[in-house]
Design a protein around this motif. Structure first.
Motif, PDB file in Angstrom:
ATOM      1  N   SER A 205     -43.751 -11.600 -27.932  1.00  0.00           N
ATOM      2  CA  SER A 205     -44.840 -11.238 -26.848  1.00  0.00           C
ATOM      3  C   SER A 205     -45.246  -9.773 -27.080  1.00  0.00           C
ATOM      4  CB  SER A 205     -44.302 -11.517 -25.366  1.00  0.00           C
ATOM      5  OG  SER A 205     -43.674 -12.625 -25.057  1.00  0.00           O
ATOM      6  N   CYS A 206     -46.584  -9.353 -26.863  1.00  0.00           N
ATOM      7  CA  CYS A 206     -47.134  -8.441 -27.028  1.00  0.00           C
ATOM      8  C   CYS A 206     -48.012  -8.007 -25.709  1.00  0.00           C
ATOM      9  CB  CYS A 206     -48.266  -8.127 -28.317  1.00  0.00           C
ATOM     10  SG  CYS A 206     -49.295  -6.881 -28.254  1.00  0.00           S
ATOM     11  N   ALA A 207     -47.715  -6.801 -25.007  1.00  0.00           N
ATOM     12  CA  ALA A 207     -48.250  -6.527 -23.826  1.00  0.00           C
ATOM     13  C   ALA A 207     -49.000  -5.259 -23.960  1.00  0.00           C
ATOM     14  CB  ALA A 207     -46.915  -6.074 -22.544  1.00  0.00           C
ATOM     15  N   ALA A 208     -50.351  -5.757 -23.650  1.00  0.00           N
ATOM     16  CA  ALA A 208     -51.261  -4.603 -24.022  1.00  0.00           C
ATOM     17  C   ALA A 208     -51.932  -3.773 -22.638  1.00  0.00           C
ATOM     18  CB  ALA A 208     -52.578  -5.250 -24.664  1.00  0.00           C
ATOM     19  N   SER A 209     -52.140  -2.632 -22.666  1.00  0.00           N
ATOM     20  CA  SER A 209     -52.573  -1.861 -21.679  1.00  0.00           C
ATOM     21  C   SER A 209     -53.728  -1.316 -22.140  1.00  0.00           C
ATOM     22  CB  SER A 209     -51.550  -0.635 -21.156  1.00  0.00           C
ATOM     23  OG  SER A 209     -51.505   0.105 -22.373  1.00  0.00           O
ATOM     24  N   GLY A 210     -54.684  -0.800 -21.231  1.00  0.00           N
ATOM     25  CA  GLY A 210     -56.014  -0.252 -21.412  1.00  0.00           C
ATOM     26  C   GLY A 210     -57.130  -1.367 -21.026  1.00  0.00           C
TER      27      GLY A 210
END
Length: 124
Positions: free
Chosen positions: A21-26
């Protein structure tokens, strides 16, 4: 500022599965293509899979085609890599990356944000 945080790596036997999984912010995550790359010890970083901004287009390295599936959930700002039928040669650090545009890209030059990586080890 964009931050990408990978998770889900670990040790698995050959033939097993893992889901990264890859959690992205922004801001405006859904406007950008995303990709997964990997780097084995002593080797260069290599492309694994990529997906367009909408999820409508994806592309895979020949070495993982038919075994790995990339997906995304724009509502959750998440990207996933489902890895099945894992092989020892899949061992490496897996990196999530955000593309410079909305399409999908197979070259690392198409990405300008990277996560810190998650280790995947496949034992024989």
């Amino acid at each position: 500022q964009v931050q990408l945080v990978e998770s889900g790596g670990g040790l698995v036997q050959a033939g097993g599965s893992l889901r990264l999984s890859c959690a992205a912010s922004g801001r405006i995550f859904s406007s950008y293509g995303m990709g997964w790359f990997r780097q084995a010890p002593g080797k260069e970083r290599e492309f694994v899979a990529t997906i367009s901004w909408s999820g409508g287009k994806s592309y895979y390295a020949d070495s993982v085609k038919g075994r790995f599936t990339i997906s995304r959930d724009n509502a959750k700002n998440m990207v996933y890599l489902q890895m099945n039928s894992l092989r020892p040669e899949d061992t490496g650090v897996y990196y999530c990356a955000r593309a410079r545009g909305g399409d999908y890209y197979t070259s690392y030059t198409g990405y300008n944000y990277w996560g810190q990586g998650t280790q995947v080890t496949v034992s024989s």
